[in-house]
Design an enzyme around this catalytic site. Structure first.
Site, short mmCIF file in Angstrom:
data_model
loop_
_atom_site.label_atom_id
_atom_site.label_comp_id
_atom_site.label_asym_id
_atom_site.label_seq_id
_atom_site.Cartn_x
_atom_site.Cartn_y
_atom_site.Cartn_z
N SER A 288 57.84 41.72 67.94
CA SER A 288 58.72 42.77 68.46
C SER A 288 59.98 42.95 67.62
O SER A 288 60.66 43.97 67.73
CB SER A 288 59.11 42.48 69.90
OG SER A 288 59.75 41.22 70.00
N HIS B 282 52.47 46.58 67.77
CA HIS B 282 53.38 46.06 68.79
C HIS B 282 53.09 46.71 70.13
O HIS B 282 53.46 47.86 70.37
CB HIS B 282 54.82 46.32 68.35
CG HIS B 282 55.84 45.88 69.34
ND1 HIS B 282 57.08 46.46 69.46
CD2 HIS B 282 55.82 44.88 70.28
CE1 HIS B 282 57.77 45.87 70.41
NE2 HIS B 282 57.02 44.91 70.93
N GLU C 165 53.52 50.49 69.16
CA GLU C 165 54.32 50.74 67.97
C GLU C 165 53.59 50.18 66.74
O GLU C 165 53.30 48.99 66.67
CB GLU C 165 55.67 50.05 68.14
CG GLU C 165 56.70 50.35 67.11
CD GLU C 165 58.07 49.85 67.56
OE1 GLU C 165 59.03 50.63 67.52
OE2 GLU C 165 58.17 48.67 67.98
N ASN D 114 62.77 47.95 70.10
CA ASN D 114 63.78 46.95 70.43
C ASN D 114 65.12 47.20 69.76
O ASN D 114 66.16 46.74 70.25
CB ASN D 114 63.27 45.55 70.09
CG ASN D 114 62.36 45.02 71.18
OD1 ASN D 114 62.55 45.33 72.34
ND2 ASN D 114 61.37 44.25 70.80
#
Length: 287
Positions: A124, A145, A157, A195
């Site tokens: 992440s 991800h 992702e 993130n």
């Protein structure tokens, strides 16, 4: 060269925790055979328990039939031996967020699997490029991800490392879409899209609470009603795990500077062992 989607029958998953078991589940419910590996049999069995619970919930919500859930269970094998991933057509790593552990896994996967197998990481925040450099085929290494919880969240992702090939990127999108997911693409920069934006949002929510801006309930209520998100920052942090949030924020702080400095209260909660929903106590209490 990397195998295309039409050549993928068996999916390898490294890690049987929350993310790994979720990835194994969605791959199996999408018709793939799956080999799920962790370092101890106890962890593998916990992964199967999580999958059973998740499938049962989906059946209860009529999102899956009993026969579909049973078929998914039949498609998943568990192992503690990395060599058992040798016949996989794609491998997704979902181990702990520690760079050296991931690099060791990828170096071993490089030896175990065929040269045209794509090796994906579910990291992440960590660099896909650095992970890929542990292999002799960095062009076949890509970030896939998944969001947590994997069986529920639609988004994936796709992260492009410095040497990730166009074929590997295309496969990452196609494979994710075959799991009924919708993808977006990010360059290999700290935190990627998700993130890099999410962690400071959570971090600032924690700061606002610690500084007495509002109660935790009103902070979460305000963000839900004001921005149309399903959870506010404190509730979401509890669901992700405060330790996971802290680790991600520390990584971003190291890479991007003081704007990502972890909130004091986040560090204190983690030091106290109050990690959120998984421990029963975080910003809220859980049964």
């Amino acid at each position: 060269m990397v195998r295309g989607l039409e050549s993928i029958d068996r999916v390898g998953v490294v890690g049987a925790g929350t993310m790994g078991s979720g990835i194994a589940q969605v791959a199996a419910t999408s018709g793939y055979d799956v080999t799920m590996r962790d370092i101890e049999r106890e962890f593998v069995e916990r992964g199967f328990d999580s999958i059973d619970d998740s499938l049962d919930r989906l059946v209860g919500k009529e999102a899956l039939s009993e026969s579909e859930a049973d078929a998914a269970r039949e498609r998943i094998d568990g192992t503690t031996d990395l060599d058992d991933l040798a016949d996989c057509d794609i491998v997704v790593e979902a181990a702990v967020e520690e760079m050296e552990i991931k690099r060791d896994i990828f170096a071993d996967l490089d030896d175990v699997t065929d040269d045209d197998v794509a090796l994906a990481t579910n990291t992440s925040t960590l660099s896909v490029t650095t992970i890929a450099s542990a292999t002799e085929r960095p062009g076949n290494v890509v970030g896939i991800h998944f969001m947590n919880p994997v069986p529920i969240m639609e988004g994936v992702e796709v992260v492009v490392g410095e040497k990730t090939s166009e074929d590997a990127v295309a496969l990452a999108h196609a494979f994710s879409e075959s799991l009924d997911k919708t993808t977006w693409e990010a360059d290999d920069k700290p935190g990627f899209v998700s993130n890099r934006i999410l962690m400071p949002w959570i971090n600032e929510g924690i700061r606002a609470y610690d500084e007495g801006v509002a109660t935790k309930e009103d902070i979460d209520r305000g963000m839900k009603l004001g921005t149309n998100v399903p959870m506010g920052p404190l509730e979401l942090a509890d669901h992700i795990g405060l330790d996971v949030c802290l680790h991600a924020t520390e990584t971003l702080h190291e890479e991007l500077g003081d704007r990502y400095k972890p909130a004091y209260l986040l560090k204190r909660k983690v030091e106290a062992g109050d990690l959120g929903k998984k421990t029963g106590t975080g910003f809220y209490e859980y049964d």
